[in-house]
Design an enzyme around this catalytic site. Sequence first.
Site, PDB file in Angstrom:
ATOM      1  N   HIS A 136      -5.192   5.547  -2.271  1.00  0.00           N
ATOM      2  CA  HIS A 136      -5.736   6.271  -1.408  1.00  0.00           C
ATOM      3  C   HIS A 136      -5.142   7.718  -1.765  1.00  0.00           C
ATOM      4  CE1 HIS A 136      -6.336   8.394   2.587  1.00  0.00           C
ATOM      5  NE2 HIS A 136      -7.241   7.706   2.490  1.00  0.00           N
TER       6      HIS A 136
ATOM      7  N   ALA B  53       0.878  -0.992  -0.131  1.00  0.00           N
ATOM      8  CA  ALA B  53      -0.045  -0.024   0.014  1.00  0.00           C
ATOM      9  C   ALA B  53       0.819   1.315   0.156  1.00  0.00           C
ATOM     10  CB  ALA B  53      -0.775  -0.172   1.256  1.00  0.00           C
TER      11      ALA B  53
ATOM     12  N   ASN C 148      -3.415   9.857   0.238  1.00  0.00           N
ATOM     13  CA  ASN C 148      -2.369  10.171   0.407  1.00  0.00           C
ATOM     14  C   ASN C 148      -1.158   9.381   0.159  1.00  0.00           C
ATOM     15  OD1 ASN C 148      -2.439   7.922   1.959  1.00  0.00           O
ATOM     16  ND2 ASN C 148      -2.516   8.974   4.039  1.00  0.00           N
ATOM     17  N   LYS C 149      -1.661   8.575  -0.885  1.00  0.00           N
ATOM     18  CA  LYS C 149      -0.374   7.838  -1.451  1.00  0.00           C
ATOM     19  C   LYS C 149       0.162   8.262  -2.703  1.00  0.00           C
ATOM     20  CE  LYS C 149      -1.436   4.104   1.248  1.00  0.00           C
ATOM     21  NZ  LYS C 149      -2.408   4.486   1.883  1.00  0.00           N
ATOM     22  N   ASN C 150       1.272   7.568  -3.238  1.00  0.00           N
ATOM     23  CA  ASN C 150       2.291   8.052  -4.103  1.00  0.00           C
ATOM     24  C   ASN C 150       1.219   8.400  -5.563  1.00  0.00           C
ATOM     25  OD1 ASN C 150       4.040   7.845  -2.155  1.00  0.00           O
ATOM     26  ND2 ASN C 150       5.713   6.823  -3.658  1.00  0.00           N
TER      27      ASN C 150
END
Length: 382
Positions: A182, A158, A184-186
Amino acid sequence: MSDLPFLPFAKPALSEAAIAEVVETLRSGWITTGPRVQKFEEMLAAYHGGRRALTLTSATAGLHLALLSLGFAEGDEVITTPLTFVATLNTIVLAGGKPVLVDIDPNTLNIDVSRIEAAITKKTRVIMPVHFAGLPCDMDAIYALAKKHKLRVVEDCAHAIGAEYKGNKLGSFGDIVVMSFHPNKNMTTGEGGAVITSDESVINAIERLRFHGIDRNAFNRFAKGGKQQYDVVLPGFKYNMMDIQAALGIHQLPELDGFIKRRTELAHNYVKALSGWKELILPKPPGYDHKHAWHLFTPRLTGMDRDAFIDAMKAENIGIGLHYQSTHVFSWYHEQYGWQPSDFPHALKAGDSVVSLPLFPTMTDAEQARVIKSLEKVLKRG
């Protein structure tokens, strides 16, 4: 109190082309699973060396279906880390399994691979490593153990899409790899996730489980070439990604490597500026070849109370994340499995002191300098 605008710890980088793609999707009249999901899956597959990519509503859904696709039996054990978001453990329980925790390496914050074999029992079915903050685990060691004991590996990736282990992207090799999109992910699709694998039995199971147990061809049953009749081959879930989400992913994925390049620059700036500060323990690289995805930059506080630190940074209008509290201290897991705080001392200590500093690809050098200046003030340096 700072008069400067609030700086969040994470912020998605959405291009005008991505936004236009979402608008066009809305105008097209086809907003649920459809042609854009198919295109995004094909792009993900190509990015990961041609392996199959199956998109879902979240990485949590991906972990859940990955386990169910293996024919999980009640009481089957999954070895994983305590220092992770609780979804890692929740999905094991919801699949009917039992999480078995192995303490972390205090330097990398990843699972301590030297402790895994001692945790293997006759009931162990899966090893589930978590690539914490975007740092790849030692996968050679983990896959060697899996082969020796005839276990499956479900990688909780994740944090780490785009990361590399010994020159190969995570997801381009191995057993079953689960990604998150999500915000806030890369990279992001708003919410969403994907399972990457070459195992045809896993692919077939997930295709059915992600949409009510209906054959996947039923996705287009309302299109001109679709058929209204369908069969339900097993009771499934509603975990399918929408075209609205895939519209973002189609544009985010080509930008991912550039996002990671900027994240890496920012992370290295933090290391250069904060090295030698006795108030912080900085992330340490492992001894094997890797490319960090830098989803998070996670120093640990050595003296100041974390809640007080977060409040003080917020007073400077700097957002701070908490990734993560060790899962073994949460009440349900403590009561269900009898885990004591002292059972996993490295995870406990990290979980009580770790913080996430602002890190996102559109963050400017001036914004990062502001974070560092606020750290100096809050930690009372000089």
